[in-house]
Each structure stands twice: as C-alpha cells, then as structure tokens.
Design a protein around this motif. Structure first.
Motif, PDB file in Angstrom:
ATOM      1  N   ILE A 123       0.843  -1.204   0.000  1.00  0.00           N
ATOM      2  CA  ILE A 123       0.000   0.000   0.000  1.00  0.00           C
ATOM      3  C   ILE A 123       0.878   1.253   0.000  1.00  0.00           C
ATOM      4  CG2 ILE A 123      -1.688   1.336   1.333  1.00  0.00           C
ATOM      5  CD1 ILE A 123      -2.892  -1.128  -0.005  1.00  0.00           C
ATOM      6  N   ASP A 124       1.981   1.204   0.755  1.00  0.00           N
ATOM      7  CA  ASP A 124       2.916   2.340   0.781  1.00  0.00           C
ATOM      8  C   ASP A 124       3.491   2.616  -0.606  1.00  0.00           C
ATOM      9  OD1 ASP A 124       2.513   2.715   3.472  1.00  0.00           O
ATOM     10  OD2 ASP A 124       4.373   1.733   4.103  1.00  0.00           O
ATOM     11  N   ARG A 125       3.783   1.562  -1.360  1.00  0.00           N
ATOM     12  CA  ARG A 125       4.283   1.739  -2.737  1.00  0.00           C
ATOM     13  C   ARG A 125       3.271   2.505  -3.583  1.00  0.00           C
ATOM     14  NH1 ARG A 125       5.285  -3.649  -5.643  1.00  0.00           N
ATOM     15  NH2 ARG A 125       5.799  -2.231  -7.343  1.00  0.00           N
ATOM     16  N   TRP A 126       2.002   2.115  -3.458  1.00  0.00           N
ATOM     17  CA  TRP A 126       0.955   2.779  -4.230  1.00  0.00           C
ATOM     18  C   TRP A 126       0.738   4.214  -3.758  1.00  0.00           C
ATOM     19  CZ3 TRP A 126      -0.847   1.670  -8.783  1.00  0.00           C
ATOM     20  CH2 TRP A 126      -0.733   0.355  -9.263  1.00  0.00           C
ATOM     21  N   GLU A 127       0.875   4.425  -2.463  1.00  0.00           N
ATOM     22  CA  GLU A 127       0.724   5.780  -1.945  1.00  0.00           C
ATOM     23  C   GLU A 127       1.828   6.683  -2.490  1.00  0.00           C
ATOM     24  OE1 GLU A 127       0.768   7.883   2.418  1.00  0.00           O
ATOM     25  OE2 GLU A 127      -0.256   5.953   2.239  1.00  0.00           O
ATOM     26  N   GLU A 128       3.042   6.173  -2.527  1.00  0.00           N
ATOM     27  CA  GLU A 128       4.160   6.957  -3.072  1.00  0.00           C
ATOM     28  C   GLU A 128       3.954   7.241  -4.557  1.00  0.00           C
ATOM     29  OE1 GLU A 128       9.025   6.559  -3.648  1.00  0.00           O
ATOM     30  OE2 GLU A 128       7.968   5.162  -2.336  1.00  0.00           O
ATOM     31  N   PHE A 129       3.519   6.227  -5.297  1.00  0.00           N
ATOM     32  CA  PHE A 129       3.275   6.396  -6.730  1.00  0.00           C
ATOM     33  C   PHE A 129       2.170   7.420  -6.974  1.00  0.00           C
ATOM     34  CE2 PHE A 129       0.922   5.175 -10.596  1.00  0.00           C
ATOM     35  CZ  PHE A 129       1.938   5.265 -11.534  1.00  0.00           C
ATOM     36  N   THR A 130       1.079   7.299  -6.223  1.00  0.00           N
ATOM     37  CA  THR A 130      -0.040   8.228  -6.369  1.00  0.00           C
ATOM     38  C   THR A 130       0.384   9.647  -6.004  1.00  0.00           C
ATOM     39  OG1 THR A 130      -1.556   6.425  -5.797  1.00  0.00           O
ATOM     40  CG2 THR A 130      -2.430   8.669  -5.694  1.00  0.00           C
ATOM     41  N   GLY A 131       1.187   9.778  -4.938  1.00  0.00           N
ATOM     42  CA  GLY A 131       1.699  11.091  -4.553  1.00  0.00           C
ATOM     43  C   GLY A 131       2.542  11.726  -5.649  1.00  0.00           C
ATOM     44  N   LYS A 149      -0.247  16.762  -0.918  1.00  0.00           N
ATOM     45  CA  LYS A 149      -0.331  15.669  -1.896  1.00  0.00           C
ATOM     46  C   LYS A 149      -0.288  14.278  -1.263  1.00  0.00           C
ATOM     47  CE  LYS A 149       4.580  16.020  -3.157  1.00  0.00           C
ATOM     48  NZ  LYS A 149       5.509  16.368  -4.250  1.00  0.00           N
ATOM     49  N   GLN A 150       0.474  14.076  -0.178  1.00  0.00           N
ATOM     50  CA  GLN A 150       0.526  12.733   0.409  1.00  0.00           C
ATOM     51  C   GLN A 150      -0.798  12.375   1.080  1.00  0.00           C
ATOM     52  OE1 GLN A 150       3.483  11.830  -1.537  1.00  0.00           O
ATOM     53  NE2 GLN A 150       2.763  10.257  -0.121  1.00  0.00           N
ATOM     54  N   GLU A 151      -1.428  13.346   1.716  1.00  0.00           N
ATOM     55  CA  GLU A 151      -2.735  13.096   2.314  1.00  0.00           C
ATOM     56  C   GLU A 151      -3.778  12.816   1.242  1.00  0.00           C
ATOM     57  OE1 GLU A 151      -0.624  15.332   3.272  1.00  0.00           O
ATOM     58  OE2 GLU A 151      -0.468  15.324   5.457  1.00  0.00           O
ATOM     59  N   VAL A 152      -3.689  13.554   0.127  1.00  0.00           N
ATOM     60  CA  VAL A 152      -4.601  13.307  -0.987  1.00  0.00           C
ATOM     61  C   VAL A 152      -4.349  11.917  -1.572  1.00  0.00           C
ATOM     62  CG1 VAL A 152      -5.287  14.048  -3.301  1.00  0.00           C
ATOM     63  CG2 VAL A 152      -4.897  15.749  -1.512  1.00  0.00           C
ATOM     64  N   ALA A 153      -3.075  11.541  -1.680  1.00  0.00           N
ATOM     65  CA  ALA A 153      -2.733  10.206  -2.195  1.00  0.00           C
ATOM     66  C   ALA A 153      -3.357   9.122  -1.331  1.00  0.00           C
ATOM     67  CB  ALA A 153      -1.218  10.042  -2.262  1.00  0.00           C
ATOM     68  N   ALA A 158      -7.752   5.085  -0.355  1.00  0.00           N
ATOM     69  CA  ALA A 158      -8.901   4.689   0.461  1.00  0.00           C
ATOM     70  C   ALA A 158     -10.172   4.668  -0.388  1.00  0.00           C
ATOM     71  CB  ALA A 158      -9.052   5.650   1.635  1.00  0.00           C
ATOM     72  N   PHE A 159     -10.287   5.616  -1.300  1.00  0.00           N
ATOM     73  CA  PHE A 159     -11.431   5.651  -2.220  1.00  0.00           C
ATOM     74  C   PHE A 159     -11.456   4.395  -3.079  1.00  0.00           C
ATOM     75  CE2 PHE A 159     -12.041   6.572  -6.796  1.00  0.00           C
ATOM     76  CZ  PHE A 159     -13.424   6.613  -6.834  1.00  0.00           C
TER      77      PHE A 159
END
Length: 199
Positions: A123-131, A149-153, A158-159
């Motif tokens: 999940i952290d990998r995806w959060e970093e990518f999304t950020g 941006k990290q909070e939005v990611a 979560a969405f």
C-alpha cells in the motif's frame, strides 16, 4: 519463461482470482488449486505457507498494474487527460480483480502481523506512486500550498479500496463513475493553474 516460473505465475494468478471472487476467508489452498486447475500440494512446493503466497500474489499483481499505470500516465501533463486515463485504468483494475483482491488482503491482514506488514508495504508503494502523480500537477503551482499531496494520495487509495468494498455489498458500480464525473471540475481547475504549454 521456465516451467517453474510458469507454474508459479499460474498459482499467483489463481490466488488473485480466488481472492477477488470468493473473498479472503474462502481463499484456502484447496480453493486456489480448484481455481487454477492444479493440486493443493503444488502451492507448498513454491511457497512456504498461505501468507507467503498472499504477499507474493499482491506484489505480482501490484507490479503488473503499476507497470501499466506508469506506461499509460508517464507522458501525461494535463489533469483532465490524467483523470480520463485513471478512470480507464480503474476499470481495468476491476476487470482484472486487482482492486477486489487487494481489498480482501487488507481486510484479512488483521489476523496476521506478518501479512499486515507485507500488505502495508505494498500500500505504501501505491501511496508513493499516487503522490508522485499528484505532485506532477501541484508542484510549482499556487495549489501546492493548499493541497497536501501525500494526504490526498492516501485518500485516493482509500477511495479505490472502499469503493470496491461497497460494490461487493450491493453490486452497484455506478457510484465510481459518478465520482469520476464530479472530479472533472477539479481537474479543470488544476489545468487552469498549469502553463499553457507545459515543458
């Protein structure tokens, strides 16, 4: 690809398919083997236990999907175009069972600290990518001071996972389309802050 690698890949695909279709509690070695058309013993030749298999399956599916996301988004420099592409990729995530399988693993991770750590790392990998995708449009604009941006990611992830969970409950996937439609206004606003001819 060697026969061993082919067998491993078949097990990983069967695991994702079983998680997506039957849910975490029903994803046993026997259920995975039935989905993939092999004997349960084959699983333990390639993996130490089911947790080892679950994490390998999540990494495998994430690697494939992240490569696809990178391929489709790497050249995009306008938010509206990015949103359209992300909507198409989201539909692919649904059809491949990726989101459903990940959502099931997130839910199932509560029973095992080792599984929870591995799932969290993915999940952290995806959060970093999304950020990084969000930063492409926010960095250097006045919006960067107002949109973390990290909070939005984290919210975006979560969405994705939450929407899949709700769709499983009532079979209604129209809400996802409605949310993407609503996001068009935000994408237009972001594009208004970008240079007319981005580098």
């Amino acid at each position: 690809m060697t026969r061993k690698a082919e067998a491993r890949d078949r097990i990983l695909r069967a695991t994702i398919d079983t998680l997506a279709a039957q849910g975490f509690p029903a994803t046993t070695a026997r259920a995975i083997a039935t989905t993939g058309g092999f004997t349960p013993g084959v699983i333990y030749y390639h993996f130490d236990d089911l947790d080892d298999l679950f994490l390998a399956a999540m990494r495998h599916s994430s690697d494939l999907r992240m490569a696809r996301y990178t391929e489709r988004t790497d050249h995009l420099d306008r938010a509206q175009e990015m949103l359209r592409t992300l909507r198409e990729l989201y539909e692919e995530d649904i059809s491949t069972g990726h989101i459903a399988a990940v959502q099931q693993l997130v839910a199932g991770a509560a029973r095992s600290s080792g599984l929870a750590l591995g799932v969290r790392a993915e999940i952290d990998r995806w959060e970093e990518f999304t950020g990084s995708l969000i930063g492409r449009f926010l960095d250097g604009t006045p919006l960067a001071a107002f949109i973390p941006k990290q909070e939005v990611a984290m919210t975006v992830l979560a969405f994705y996972l939450g929407l899949e969970m709700l769709a499983h409950l009532d079979g209604d996937r129209s809400r996802g389309a409605a949310i993407f439609d609503s996001a068009k206004r935000m994408a237009s606003m972001i594009d208004a802050f970008l240079p007319a001819d981005p580098a």
